[in-house]
Design a protein around this motif. Structure first.
Motif, PDB file in Angstrom:
ATOM      1  N   PHE A 176       0.819  -1.211   0.000  1.00 17.40           N
ATOM      2  CA  PHE A 176       0.000   0.000   0.000  1.00 17.40           C
ATOM      3  C   PHE A 176       0.854   1.263   0.000  1.00 17.40           C
ATOM      4  CE2 PHE A 176      -2.912  -3.305   1.042  1.00 17.40           C
ATOM      5  CZ  PHE A 176      -4.068  -2.923   0.381  1.00 17.40           C
ATOM      6  N   VAL A 177       2.040   1.188   0.583  1.00 19.22           N
ATOM      7  CA  VAL A 177       2.978   2.308   0.445  1.00 19.22           C
ATOM      8  C   VAL A 177       3.328   2.497  -1.026  1.00 19.22           C
ATOM      9  CG1 VAL A 177       5.250   3.213   1.077  1.00 19.22           C
ATOM     10  CG2 VAL A 177       3.940   1.885   2.753  1.00 19.22           C
ATOM     11  N   TRP A 178       3.617   1.378  -1.696  1.00 21.86           N
ATOM     12  CA  TRP A 178       3.987   1.437  -3.109  1.00 21.86           C
ATOM     13  C   TRP A 178       2.819   1.927  -3.961  1.00 21.86           C
ATOM     14  CZ3 TRP A 178       2.620  -0.492  -7.840  1.00 21.86           C
ATOM     15  CH2 TRP A 178       3.581  -0.391  -8.877  1.00 21.86           C
ATOM     16  N   MET A 179       1.617   1.478  -3.659  1.00 20.11           N
ATOM     17  CA  MET A 179       0.446   1.914  -4.415  1.00 20.11           C
ATOM     18  C   MET A 179       0.259   3.425  -4.311  1.00 20.11           C
ATOM     19  SD  MET A 179      -2.090  -1.249  -3.446  1.00 20.11           S
ATOM     20  CE  MET A 179      -3.536  -0.220  -3.473  1.00 20.11           C
ATOM     21  N   HIS A 180       0.456   3.964  -3.106  1.00 20.80           N
ATOM     22  CA  HIS A 180       0.324   5.412  -2.925  1.00 20.80           C
ATOM     23  C   HIS A 180       1.418   6.141  -3.695  1.00 20.80           C
ATOM     24  CE1 HIS A 180       0.194   9.315  -0.747  1.00 20.80           C
ATOM     25  NE2 HIS A 180      -1.088   9.021  -0.619  1.00 20.80           N
ATOM     26  N   TYR A 181       2.622   5.588  -3.658  1.00 22.38           N
ATOM     27  CA  TYR A 181       3.715   6.152  -4.455  1.00 22.38           C
ATOM     28  C   TYR A 181       3.383   6.097  -5.940  1.00 22.38           C
ATOM     29  CZ  TYR A 181       7.503   5.097  -7.683  1.00 22.38           C
ATOM     30  OH  TYR A 181       8.259   5.019  -8.822  1.00 22.38           O
ATOM     31  N   TYR A 182       2.924   4.936  -6.405  1.00 18.89           N
ATOM     32  CA  TYR A 182       2.701   4.726  -7.838  1.00 18.89           C
ATOM     33  C   TYR A 182       1.640   5.679  -8.379  1.00 18.89           C
ATOM     34  CZ  TYR A 182       2.145   2.124 -12.231  1.00 18.89           C
ATOM     35  OH  TYR A 182       2.101   1.749 -13.560  1.00 18.89           O
ATOM     36  N   ALA A 183       0.608   5.929  -7.581  1.00 17.61           N
ATOM     37  CA  ALA A 183      -0.461   6.828  -8.023  1.00 17.61           C
ATOM     38  C   ALA A 183      -0.005   8.281  -8.082  1.00 17.61           C
ATOM     39  CB  ALA A 183      -1.661   6.696  -7.094  1.00 17.61           C
ATOM     40  N   SER A 184       0.957   8.653  -7.244  1.00 16.86           N
ATOM     41  CA  SER A 184       1.349  10.064  -7.144  1.00 16.86           C
ATOM     42  C   SER A 184       2.739  10.360  -7.711  1.00 16.86           C
ATOM     43  CB  SER A 184       1.306  10.512  -5.672  1.00 16.86           C
ATOM     44  OG  SER A 184       2.088   9.677  -4.848  1.00 16.86           O
ATOM     45  N   ARG A 185       3.419   9.350  -8.242  1.00 15.14           N
ATOM     46  CA  ARG A 185       4.783   9.556  -8.738  1.00 15.14           C
ATOM     47  C   ARG A 185       4.804  10.461  -9.969  1.00 15.14           C
ATOM     48  NH1 ARG A 185       5.878   6.821 -13.421  1.00 15.14           N
ATOM     49  NH2 ARG A 185       4.463   5.098 -13.993  1.00 15.14           N
ATOM     50  N   ASP A 186       6.001  10.957 -10.309  1.00 11.05           N
ATOM     51  CA  ASP A 186       6.191  11.767 -11.506  1.00 11.05           C
ATOM     52  C   ASP A 186       6.122  10.886 -12.753  1.00 11.05           C
ATOM     53  OD1 ASP A 186       6.660  13.878  -9.755  1.00 11.05           O
ATOM     54  OD2 ASP A 186       8.834  13.577  -9.776  1.00 11.05           O
ATOM     55  N   THR A 187       5.817  11.506 -13.882  1.00 12.48           N
ATOM     56  CA  THR A 187       5.801  10.795 -15.156  1.00 12.48           C
ATOM     57  C   THR A 187       7.195  10.790 -15.764  1.00 12.48           C
ATOM     58  OG1 THR A 187       3.489  11.294 -15.660  1.00 12.48           O
ATOM     59  CG2 THR A 187       4.924  10.845 -17.525  1.00 12.48           C
ATOM     60  N   LEU A 188       7.669   9.615 -16.156  1.00 11.80           N
ATOM     61  CA  LEU A 188       8.980   9.482 -16.790  1.00 11.80           C
ATOM     62  C   LEU A 188       8.809   9.714 -18.291  1.00 11.80           C
ATOM     63  CD1 LEU A 188      10.153   6.248 -14.937  1.00 11.80           C
ATOM     64  CD2 LEU A 188      10.483   8.628 -14.252  1.00 11.80           C
ATOM     65  N   LEU A 189       9.493  10.726 -18.811  1.00 11.53           N
ATOM     66  CA  LEU A 189       9.327  11.106 -20.212  1.00 11.53           C
ATOM     67  C   LEU A 189      10.447  10.598 -21.111  1.00 11.53           C
ATOM     68  CD1 LEU A 189       8.130  14.805 -19.729  1.00 11.53           C
ATOM     69  CD2 LEU A 189       6.731  12.804 -20.263  1.00 11.53           C
ATOM     70  N   GLY A 190      11.438   9.915 -20.536  1.00 13.35           N
ATOM     71  CA  GLY A 190      12.560   9.421 -21.326  1.00 13.35           C
ATOM     72  C   GLY A 190      13.769  10.314 -21.193  1.00 13.35           C
ATOM     73  N   GLY A 191      14.937   9.735 -21.373  1.00 13.38           N
ATOM     74  CA  GLY A 191      16.169  10.502 -21.181  1.00 13.38           C
ATOM     75  C   GLY A 191      16.278  10.921 -19.730  1.00 13.38           C
ATOM     76  N   SER A 192      16.432  12.206 -19.498  1.00  7.01           N
ATOM     77  CA  SER A 192      16.460  12.723 -18.127  1.00  7.01           C
ATOM     78  C   SER A 192      15.225  13.566 -17.826  1.00  7.01           C
ATOM     79  CB  SER A 192      17.724  13.577 -17.919  1.00  7.01           C
ATOM     80  OG  SER A 192      17.742  14.660 -18.845  1.00  7.01           O
ATOM     81  N   SER A 193      14.227  13.489 -18.702  1.00  8.45           N
ATOM     82  CA  SER A 193      13.042  14.338 -18.575  1.00  8.45           C
ATOM     83  C   SER A 193      11.955  13.661 -17.738  1.00  8.45           C
ATOM     84  CB  SER A 193      12.477  14.675 -19.958  1.00  8.45           C
ATOM     85  OG  SER A 193      13.423  15.374 -20.736  1.00  8.45           O
ATOM     86  N   VAL A 194      11.339  14.449 -16.877  1.00  9.86           N
ATOM     87  CA  VAL A 194      10.189  13.986 -16.097  1.00  9.86           C
ATOM     88  C   VAL A 194       9.138  15.083 -16.090  1.00  9.86           C
ATOM     89  CG1 VAL A 194      11.540  12.479 -14.585  1.00  9.86           C
ATOM     90  CG2 VAL A 194      11.136  14.853 -13.913  1.00  9.86           C
ATOM     91  N   TRP A 195       7.918  14.687 -15.799  1.00 14.73           N
ATOM     92  CA  TRP A 195       6.821  15.639 -15.642  1.00 14.73           C
ATOM     93  C   TRP A 195       6.362  15.547 -14.201  1.00 14.73           C
ATOM     94  CZ3 TRP A 195       1.202  14.661 -17.565  1.00 14.73           C
ATOM     95  CH2 TRP A 195       0.427  15.801 -17.336  1.00 14.73           C
ATOM     96  N   ARG A 196       6.619  16.590 -13.429  1.00 14.37           N
ATOM     97  CA  ARG A 196       6.351  16.569 -11.997  1.00 14.37           C
ATOM     98  C   ARG A 196       4.935  17.022 -11.641  1.00 14.37           C
ATOM     99  NH1 ARG A 196      11.812  17.645 -12.369  1.00 14.37           N
ATOM    100  NH2 ARG A 196      13.135  16.440 -10.933  1.00 14.37           N
ATOM    101  N   ASP A 197       4.312  17.799 -12.494  1.00 17.11           N
ATOM    102  CA  ASP A 197       3.029  18.387 -12.143  1.00 17.11           C
ATOM    103  C   ASP A 197       1.886  17.433 -12.478  1.00 17.11           C
ATOM    104  OD1 ASP A 197       1.312  20.237 -11.117  1.00 17.11           O
ATOM    105  OD2 ASP A 197       1.202  21.452 -12.944  1.00 17.11           O
ATOM    106  N   ILE A 198       1.923  16.255 -11.871  1.00 13.61           N
ATOM    107  CA  ILE A 198       0.891  15.247 -12.107  1.00 13.61           C
ATOM    108  C   ILE A 198       0.722  14.421 -10.845  1.00 13.61           C
ATOM    109  CG2 ILE A 198       2.545  13.549 -13.012  1.00 13.61           C
ATOM    110  CD1 ILE A 198       0.312  12.605 -14.900  1.00 13.61           C
ATOM    111  N   ASP A 199      -0.512  14.012 -10.568  1.00 11.49           N
ATOM    112  CA  ASP A 199      -0.780  13.186  -9.395  1.00 11.49           C
ATOM    113  C   ASP A 199      -2.161  12.580  -9.584  1.00 11.49           C
ATOM    114  OD1 ASP A 199      -1.386  12.147  -6.820  1.00 11.49           O
ATOM    115  OD2 ASP A 199       0.046  13.542  -5.914  1.00 11.49           O
ATOM    116  N   PHE A 200      -2.230  11.268  -9.665  1.00 16.56           N
ATOM    117  CA  PHE A 200      -3.508  10.601  -9.926  1.00 16.56           C
ATOM    118  C   PHE A 200      -4.324  10.373  -8.659  1.00 16.56           C
ATOM    119  CE2 PHE A 200      -1.247   9.724 -13.816  1.00 16.56           C
ATOM    120  CZ  PHE A 200      -2.235   9.705 -14.788  1.00 16.56           C
ATOM    121  N   ALA A 201      -3.811  10.766  -7.492  1.00 16.48           N
ATOM    122  CA  ALA A 201      -4.528  10.531  -6.240  1.00 16.48           C
ATOM    123  C   ALA A 201      -4.751  11.803  -5.429  1.00 16.48           C
ATOM    124  CB  ALA A 201      -3.767   9.518  -5.384  1.00 16.48           C
ATOM    125  N   HIS A 202      -4.239  12.930  -5.896  1.00 14.35           N
ATOM    126  CA  HIS A 202      -4.327  14.176  -5.147  1.00 14.35           C
ATOM    127  C   HIS A 202      -4.615  15.340  -6.092  1.00 14.35           C
ATOM    128  CE1 HIS A 202      -1.601  11.439  -2.929  1.00 14.35           C
ATOM    129  NE2 HIS A 202      -2.143  11.950  -1.841  1.00 14.35           N
TER     130      HIS A 202
END
Length: 394
Positions: A176-202
């Motif tokens: 359940f810790v992992w599930m909460h992480y997985y729902a709210s983690r950043d999106t991996l865009l490839g290379g070194s790019s991520v999208w931080r302004d996303i959260d599927f639970a908040h």
């Protein structure tokens, strides 16, 4: 329309909180994109012979995305679970679960027809034996592997579109810790790019129904590993609290005598290892948290940034929030004004309901106040206080 939207969220979120059933974490299921396991009761997929359910194409919302989501089509969690599975069990009546083998929450019995009412209680109203049993259940969950679910250690692309499954076992609590992480983690865009302004639970209308389903599933898993069908999560009523009254060795762990950021060695929780707390490391490696232990629980209640969270929530804050008549409003994110959800979540002022993300009220205030593992959204469920305070929010 809003009530319909909330009902739809509750329907689609039950399977999404389950993440990855063990029986479908294999090459055959991923390549066929089908997760319709047999129900043990009759051996048929989804218990179809017993009319519990049937294998069906998943139903996806056709509603357009808002402007908050500019990277559509790059995240495994979008239109869950279609990236991994597009045929799953659709359960009938009061049946639920990845193989329709369980009863919907609130029902029990052989055919899931018996209404069952369970009551969550204030943790300070439990007897000593009830409280000790709750703590023992938590510790058991931290040490018993989940029989039903595994976690993904790679994205669908990293799994070579399903031909190279990347999953591993995990204990029930950390699932359940992992599930909460997985729902709210950043999106991996490839290379070194991520999208931080996303959260599927908040930060959106799904905040409350997502966490409700999360808590109900958490209770269900504790009931299964303990055999205690009447178990419920106790809650901590934090209104008007002047300090962390559950932060004692008798309850959720006191302060370490020489390191104020750690728990007292007299607490069973002092030996727990946290997971999924190193978001920047995962982002730089374009990797998912693999549930490796990352050190002890950290907590230093009250020594937080007072400019952001000057105090714990008051009864007046809660009563004002409950007086709001709109569940959601406007942009339906952390900038929403006069929104019950946004005020309760803590991005709006609890005395005016005007959005102010620079301050943390109600739900958010508790996270910041704990000044440790609870204060980082993705890994906040590592601290067992998380379930107490979210039971009160619920």
């Amino acid at each position: 329309m809003l009530l319909f939207a909330m009902s739809f969220l509750l329907i689609i979120l039950q399977p999404s909180t389950g993440q990855f059933p063990r029986v479908c974490a294999n090459t055959q299921s991923l390549l066929s994109k089908e997760c319709c396991p047999p129900w043990d009761g009759d051996g048929s997929p989804c218990g179809e012979l017993s009319r519990r359910g049937s294998c069906q194409n998943i139903l996806l919302s056709q509603a357009p995305l808002g402007p908050q989501f500019p990277f559509s089509g790059v995240d495994d969690r979008e239109d869950w679970p279609s990236v991994f599975y597009n045929r799953t069990c659709r359960c009938e009546g009061n049946f639920m679960g990845f193989n329709c083998g369980e009863c919907k929450f609130g029902f029990s019995g052989l055919n899931c027809t018996e209404r069952q009412l369970r009551t969550r209680r204030n943790i300070f109203q439990l007897t000593t034996s009830e409280k000790n049993k709750f703590l023992a259940y938590l510790n058991l969950a931290k040490n018993v592997p989940s029989q039903d679910y595994v976690i993904a250690t790679g994205t669908y692309t990293q799994m070579n579109n399903g031909s190279n499954p990347m999953f591993r076992d995990i204990n029930v609590y950390d699932l359940f810790v992992w599930m909460h992480y997985y729902a709210s983690r950043d999106t991996l865009l490839g290379g070194s790019s991520v999208w931080r302004d996303i959260d599927f639970a908040h930060e959106a209308p799904g905040f409350l129904p997502w966490h409700r389903a999360f808590l109900l599933m958490w209770e269900r898993q504790i009931q299964k590993i303990t055999g205690d069908e009447n178990f419920t999560i106790p809650y901590w009523d934090w209104r008007d609290a002047e300090d962390c009254v559950v932060c004692t060795d008798e309850y959720m762990g006191g302060r370490h005598p020489t390191n104020p950021n750690l728990l007292s060695p007299a607490s069973i929780f002092s030996s727990w290892q946290v997971i999924c707390t190193r978001s920047e490391e995962y982002n730089s490696q374009q990797a998912l948290c693999n549930a490796t232990g990352e050190g002890p629980i950290r907590r230093n209640p009250g020594n937080n940034d007072k400019s952001r969270t000057p105090r714990l929530p008051s009864s007046a804050d809660v009563e004002f929030c409950l007086s709001l008549t709109q569940y959601e409003s406007g942009s339906m994110d952390k900038m929403a004004n006069y929104s019950f959800r946004n005020t309760l979540e803590g991005f709006a002022d609890p005395q005016t309901a005007i959005s102010n993300p620079s301050q943390s009220g109600l739900h958010n205030a508790l996270h910041i106040y704990m000044n440790g593992s609870m204060s980082q959204v993705q890994g906040s469920a590592n601290d067992p206080i998380f379930v107490l305070r979210h039971a009160f929010v619920d």
